[in-house]
Every structure is written in C-alpha cells, then in structure tokens.
Design a protein around this motif. Structure first.
Motif, PDB file in Angstrom:
ATOM      1  N   SER A  79       0.779  -1.235  -0.052  1.00  0.00           N
ATOM      2  CA  SER A  79      -0.102  -0.003  -0.211  1.00  0.00           C
ATOM      3  C   SER A  79       0.852   1.147   0.047  1.00  0.00           C
ATOM      4  O   SER A  79       0.493   2.323  -0.434  1.00  0.00           O
ATOM      5  CB  SER A  79      -0.884   0.001   1.280  1.00  0.00           C
ATOM      6  N   GLY A  80       1.882   1.142   0.719  1.00  0.00           N
ATOM      7  CA  GLY A  80       2.902   2.273   0.609  1.00  0.00           C
ATOM      8  C   GLY A  80       3.550   2.678  -0.786  1.00  0.00           C
ATOM      9  O   GLY A  80       3.683   3.776  -1.004  1.00  0.00           O
ATOM     10  N   PHE A  81       3.738   1.599  -1.347  1.00  0.00           N
ATOM     11  CA  PHE A  81       4.188   1.814  -2.982  1.00  0.00           C
ATOM     12  C   PHE A  81       3.124   2.277  -3.788  1.00  0.00           C
ATOM     13  O   PHE A  81       3.470   3.205  -4.488  1.00  0.00           O
ATOM     14  CB  PHE A  81       4.638   0.386  -3.483  1.00  0.00           C
ATOM     15  N   ALA A  82       1.833   1.578  -3.585  1.00  0.00           N
ATOM     16  CA  ALA A  82       0.720   2.552  -4.253  1.00  0.00           C
ATOM     17  C   ALA A  82       0.585   3.914  -4.148  1.00  0.00           C
ATOM     18  O   ALA A  82       0.426   4.838  -4.880  1.00  0.00           O
ATOM     19  CB  ALA A  82      -0.725   1.626  -4.064  1.00  0.00           C
ATOM     20  N   ILE A  83       0.788   4.304  -2.780  1.00  0.00           N
ATOM     21  CA  ILE A  83       0.685   5.577  -2.193  1.00  0.00           C
ATOM     22  C   ILE A  83       1.776   6.470  -2.904  1.00  0.00           C
ATOM     23  O   ILE A  83       1.424   7.651  -3.443  1.00  0.00           O
ATOM     24  CB  ILE A  83       0.798   5.731  -0.725  1.00  0.00           C
ATOM     25  N   LEU A  84       3.003   5.876  -3.138  1.00  0.00           N
ATOM     26  CA  LEU A  84       4.082   6.673  -3.630  1.00  0.00           C
ATOM     27  C   LEU A  84       3.748   6.982  -5.204  1.00  0.00           C
ATOM     28  O   LEU A  84       3.941   7.970  -5.772  1.00  0.00           O
ATOM     29  CB  LEU A  84       5.241   5.878  -3.446  1.00  0.00           C
ATOM     30  N   VAL A  85       3.144   5.878  -5.788  1.00  0.00           N
ATOM     31  CA  VAL A  85       2.779   5.917  -7.083  1.00  0.00           C
ATOM     32  C   VAL A  85       1.799   7.223  -7.374  1.00  0.00           C
ATOM     33  O   VAL A  85       1.737   7.837  -8.310  1.00  0.00           O
ATOM     34  CB  VAL A  85       2.343   4.690  -7.945  1.00  0.00           C
ATOM     35  N   ALA A  86       0.872   6.766  -6.459  1.00  0.00           N
ATOM     36  CA  ALA A  86      -0.528   8.106  -6.554  1.00  0.00           C
ATOM     37  C   ALA A  86       0.117   9.365  -6.387  1.00  0.00           C
ATOM     38  O   ALA A  86      -0.334  10.460  -7.158  1.00  0.00           O
ATOM     39  CB  ALA A  86      -1.537   7.588  -5.542  1.00  0.00           C
ATOM     40  N   GLY A  87       1.181   9.564  -5.264  1.00  0.00           N
ATOM     41  CA  GLY A  87       1.425  10.872  -5.153  1.00  0.00           C
ATOM     42  C   GLY A  87       2.251  11.430  -6.154  1.00  0.00           C
ATOM     43  O   GLY A  87       2.301  12.674  -6.662  1.00  0.00           O
ATOM     44  N   ALA A  88       3.023  10.626  -6.868  1.00  0.00           N
ATOM     45  CA  ALA A  88       4.046  10.979  -7.981  1.00  0.00           C
ATOM     46  C   ALA A  88       3.292  11.364  -9.447  1.00  0.00           C
ATOM     47  O   ALA A  88       3.568  12.351  -9.993  1.00  0.00           O
ATOM     48  CB  ALA A  88       4.978  10.044  -8.293  1.00  0.00           C
ATOM     49  N   THR A  89       2.106  10.625  -9.371  1.00  0.00           N
ATOM     50  CA  THR A  89       1.285  10.757 -10.542  1.00  0.00           C
ATOM     51  C   THR A  89       0.037  11.451 -10.667  1.00  0.00           C
ATOM     52  O   THR A  89      -0.484  12.226 -11.675  1.00  0.00           O
ATOM     53  CB  THR A  89       0.951   9.388 -11.271  1.00  0.00           C
ATOM     54  N   GLY A  90      -0.299  11.740  -9.391  1.00  0.00           N
ATOM     55  CA  GLY A  90      -1.821  12.439  -9.213  1.00  0.00           C
ATOM     56  C   GLY A  90      -2.774  11.509  -9.492  1.00  0.00           C
ATOM     57  O   GLY A  90      -4.023  12.124  -9.546  1.00  0.00           O
ATOM     58  N   TRP A  91      -2.477  10.145  -9.789  1.00  0.00           N
ATOM     59  CA  TRP A  91      -3.635   9.185 -10.028  1.00  0.00           C
ATOM     60  C   TRP A  91      -4.601   9.218  -9.066  1.00  0.00           C
ATOM     61  O   TRP A  91      -4.553   8.943  -7.829  1.00  0.00           O
ATOM     62  CB  TRP A  91      -3.046   7.899 -10.272  1.00  0.00           C
ATOM     63  N   GLY A  92      -6.075   9.165  -9.548  1.00  0.00           N
ATOM     64  CA  GLY A  92      -6.878   9.266  -8.676  1.00  0.00           C
ATOM     65  C   GLY A  92      -7.603  10.361  -7.693  1.00  0.00           C
ATOM     66  O   GLY A  92      -8.499  10.359  -7.239  1.00  0.00           O
ATOM     67  N   GLY A  93      -6.564  11.398  -7.670  1.00  0.00           N
ATOM     68  CA  GLY A  93      -6.905  12.519  -7.026  1.00  0.00           C
ATOM     69  C   GLY A  93      -7.240  12.289  -5.576  1.00  0.00           C
ATOM     70  O   GLY A  93      -6.527  11.402  -5.007  1.00  0.00           O
ATOM     71  N   LEU A  94      -7.846  13.156  -4.986  1.00  0.00           N
ATOM     72  CA  LEU A  94      -8.244  13.011  -3.484  1.00  0.00           C
ATOM     73  C   LEU A  94      -8.643  11.597  -2.841  1.00  0.00           C
ATOM     74  O   LEU A  94      -8.234  10.870  -1.913  1.00  0.00           O
ATOM     75  CB  LEU A  94      -9.206  13.919  -3.196  1.00  0.00           C
ATOM     76  N   TRP A  95      -9.716  10.895  -3.715  1.00  0.00           N
ATOM     77  CA  TRP A  95     -10.197   9.784  -3.227  1.00  0.00           C
ATOM     78  C   TRP A  95      -9.578   8.445  -3.218  1.00  0.00           C
ATOM     79  O   TRP A  95      -9.423   7.639  -2.542  1.00  0.00           O
ATOM     80  CB  TRP A  95     -11.711   9.315  -3.795  1.00  0.00           C
ATOM     81  N   ALA A  96      -8.391   8.677  -4.207  1.00  0.00           N
ATOM     82  CA  ALA A  96      -7.525   7.377  -4.293  1.00  0.00           C
ATOM     83  C   ALA A  96      -6.481   7.590  -3.081  1.00  0.00           C
ATOM     84  O   ALA A  96      -6.009   6.594  -2.507  1.00  0.00           O
ATOM     85  CB  ALA A  96      -6.848   7.493  -5.729  1.00  0.00           C
ATOM     86  N   LEU A  97      -6.124   8.746  -2.881  1.00  0.00           N
ATOM     87  CA  LEU A  97      -5.050   9.050  -1.777  1.00  0.00           C
ATOM     88  C   LEU A  97      -5.716   8.550  -0.557  1.00  0.00           C
ATOM     89  O   LEU A  97      -5.145   7.819   0.380  1.00  0.00           O
ATOM     90  CB  LEU A  97      -4.660  10.515  -1.856  1.00  0.00           C
TER      91      LEU A  97
END
Length: 420
Positions: free
Chosen positions: A310-328
């Motif tokens: 989950s930490g790696f997925a968070i890192l990817v979401a933060g780097a790409t902005g994927w999914g915005g607020l709800w993904a984060l």
C-alpha cells in the motif's frame, strides 16, 4: 515462569505461571487499568488539540511555538521510556508507574497554570516523562503475565481499547474548551492522572522480587547497547519503527494535503482521520483472534508486506496524481489500518526473548517507535513543497523499510510471498 522462551513467536504460548505473584483481580479490571496506562500518550495530546489556537491567542504566540508543545511532548515521551524501563525491571512495575503518574499530574497542573508558550513546552516535557512510565511498563506487565503470541494477543486487545481515545479526545476536548476554557482541559488531565493512580493499586505487582534485575540502573542503561546488538530484537523493533515513521508522516502531512491542497473542509478532515482509527481498531481485533493460531511473526510478515504494497501504491499516486483525493484517502486508510497487524506483534516479538529485561526492552522498542515517528513527521515538514508528494514519499519508504526489517528476524530466510 520459564526463563527461556521458544525461539519462534509462531509457537502457541500459554499464560505465564504467576504463582509467586498476588492473585490477579478480575481480567476486565486488569485490562481497564492497563488500557488507561497505555492511553496516556493519546489523551495527553488529543484532548487539547482543539484548544491550540486559543492557547496561541492567550500567549500571544505564533502557531509554530504552540506546535512545539506537541514536539516537546514526543521528545520527552520517547527519551523518558529509556529511563523507566530499567527502573521497572529493578524495582517492580507499580512503584515506578505511581511515581510517573505523580509527575504526569504535576506536569498537567503546570500546563494549566502556564503563562507563556515556553512554560507550556517545559511542563509538557514533564508531563510526557511521567506519562511514558505507564505506557512502557504496562507493556512490560503484559509480558510478565503472558508469553509469545498470547502476549501479542493481549497487546492487540489493549491497543483496540485505547484506540477510542484518539476518536473521542478532540470531541471531548472541544466541549471542555467551549464550556470552561482551555486551562480546564489540563485540570481534567490532572483528575484523570489521580484516578488512574488510585486504580493502579487495585492491580497487584506483576514482577516478584526474585525475578527483578539486580543490576544497577546505570548498568541497565548501558545494557541498551547489548540489546541493540540482538538481530531479532532489532528486526522486530525496526519493523514497527518504520511503520511508526509512516503513521506520524500521515498525522503531520494529511492536514495540509487534504485541507490545503485538495480543499477538504476542516470538519470533513476529522471524519477522514477518524476512519483511519476505525481501521486500526478493526485490524487489532482481527489480530487478537488470529495471533494465537497463526503466530505473531507470521502475521507481522503479512502486515508489513501489506504496508509495503500500500505504501508503494501511495507513492505512485503521489507522483502521478492518479485518482486524486479519493484514491489518496483510500490508499492511506489501507496503509494506516495495517497497524493492527504490525504494532502489537512488533512489540510482542521484541519482548519474547527477554523475560528478565522486559521493562528495558519495552522502553527501547518504545523509544525506537516514537523516535521514528518524530523522524517521519520531521521528514514530511522538511520535504514539503505544497503538494502531497512529501507525504507519499515518506510513507512509501516507511512501508518498504518495515517489511525489509524482518530480514533481521530470520537471517538467511527469503522474505517473499511464500513466507507469508
């Protein structure tokens, strides 16, 4: 009680023989007292969070100075444990906890009467040094009474109970603030400290004289170096320490990521934060049911692997902005929820091989955990750039470090999916 424990936390452990200790009162009363002691870290801060702006206005202080009352508490709480652990091993559990509670009461009263931010910071350090005695020695008391996976199960139950404090603390503190002002919050903490002190003496001493460490306190403190040389202990402690770094990064970074960057209303932020606490409570309940069957080390591996993923997925979401607020928010909820499978098993695993030094080991693990938390929150502040990137980076690294630390627990074993 046997002085030698099984080498693996995966073994099913029976309760320790306590025939040399006074009979215990009903289990619920013991749980209530130990939960109260372990909850002092939360109530000492969560209760007054809503009052911080009012305190700043009264003192004429900037927000940064008021925020130092939290940092000062964490520093005192982290370092103070290193003192109370050896004291508890030498003199028993109840007397040091009682002295600590008196310090907590004095510190809380000092906070209530403070006339400046500097005074408040000083008294918060005193309050923290007193509060941590109950936390570190409550964990040692669990180790006095239970071994291995059973100890981890009891710690999970205690953590589940004490998790109510972060949920209710800001709400109760806000009500006290509205009715009686911010100083009354600290007078309430004085009352809580005195009530807990009275309740402490309804629970018998769990460490009989013949099992106490006869070394001097100085020797015991110097002995921390030997404890740190133990690979298994260090592996268990580091697994929890890295995770704590991620948790405190979450605490420090989400207000700015949610409110400033994604423009979440302050009221909704409280709801999102509470969801994480609920997730922690649920996984602690799951851990308490499964740990004696599957073993604490097995569950710890699974939990740290989940934190890494989950930490790696968070890192990817933060780097790409994927999914915005709800993904984060969803991914952060998942990361935080792994706490129930990591924290209790990290502590229990570190304690299992040192029955005669449970206080010192508990103190060392607590200092590593909270010290890592301070580092995690500081890293988020240092790397902040106005986006969630710093938050996601620290949590990603923390998840990887938590899982990777278990290499020290089982040298030579591959920590891959097959070992989960």
């Amino acid at each position: 009680m046997s002085h030698e424990l099984a080498n693996s936390a995966d073994c099913l452990a029976a309760p320790v023989d306590t025939s040399s200790v006074s009979p215990l009162p009903p289990r619920r009363r013991v749980l209530a007292v130990l939960s109260a002691l372990m909850g002092f870290a939360s109530i000492s801060t969560d209760l007054y969070l809503p009052a911080m702006p009012a305190m700043g206005r009264d003192f004429g202080a900037d927000p940064g100075s008021i925020e130092l009352t939290v940092s000062g508490f964490l520093i005192g709480f982290s370092l103070g444990q290193l003192f109370w652990g050896p004291v508890g091993d030498r003199y028993g559990r109840r007397l040091p906890v009682a002295v600590g509670l008196l310090l907590f009461v004095i510190g809380s009263a000092g906070c209530a009467m403070s006339g400046s931010a500097a005074e408040m910071i000083l008294w918060r350090v005193v309050q923290a040094i007193g509060a941590c005695s109950g936390v570190v020695l409550a964990r040692a008391m669990v180790r006095d009474l239970y071994e291995g996976s059973r100890a981890a199960q009891m710690l999970s139950i205690l953590i589940t109970i004490m998790a109510v404090a972060p949920l209710l603390g800001p709400i109760v503190g806000g009500q006290i603030l509205a009715i009686a002002g911010w100083r009354s919050i600290f007078w309430v903490l004085v009352a809580v400290g005195l009530a807990t002190l009275a309740a402490l003496f309804t629970v018998p001493e769990t460490l009989p004289a013949e099992r106490r460490n006869k070394n001097s306190i100085t020797d015991a403190v110097l002995g921390y170096g030997k404890l740190l040389a133990n690979r298994r202990l260090l592996g268990f402690a580091a697994a929890g320490g890295f995770f704590y770094a991620g948790i405190y990064a979450y605490i420090a970074g989400t207000p700015f990521a949610y409110i400033d960057y994604y423009h979440v209303p302050a009221g909704l932020y409280g709801v999102l934060f509470a969801l994480g606490i609920v997730g922690i409570m649920v996984t602690n309940m799951v851990n308490s049911r499964l740990v004696t069957r599957l073993g604490s080390t097995t569950i710890l591996r699974f939990g740290t692997f989940g934190a890494m993923a989950s930490g790696f997925a968070i890192l990817v979401a933060g780097a790409t902005g994927w999914g915005g607020l709800w993904a984060l928010t969803t991914l952060l909820f998942v990361f935080v929820s792994w706490s129930g499978l990591i924290v209790a098993n990290s502590i229990g695993g570190a304690l299992q091989d040192f029955p005669e030094q449970a206080g010192a080991v508990s103190a060392l693990v607590g200092a590593i955990h909270y010290g890592s938390g301070i580092a995690g929150s500081a890293a988020v502040s240092a790397l902040a750039d106005g986006t969630p990137w710093a938050l996601t980076l620290v949590i990603g690294v923390a998840g990887i470090g938590s899982f990777g630390s278990l290499v020290l627990v089982a040298p030579g074993r591959r920590l891959d999916l097959a070992s989960l």
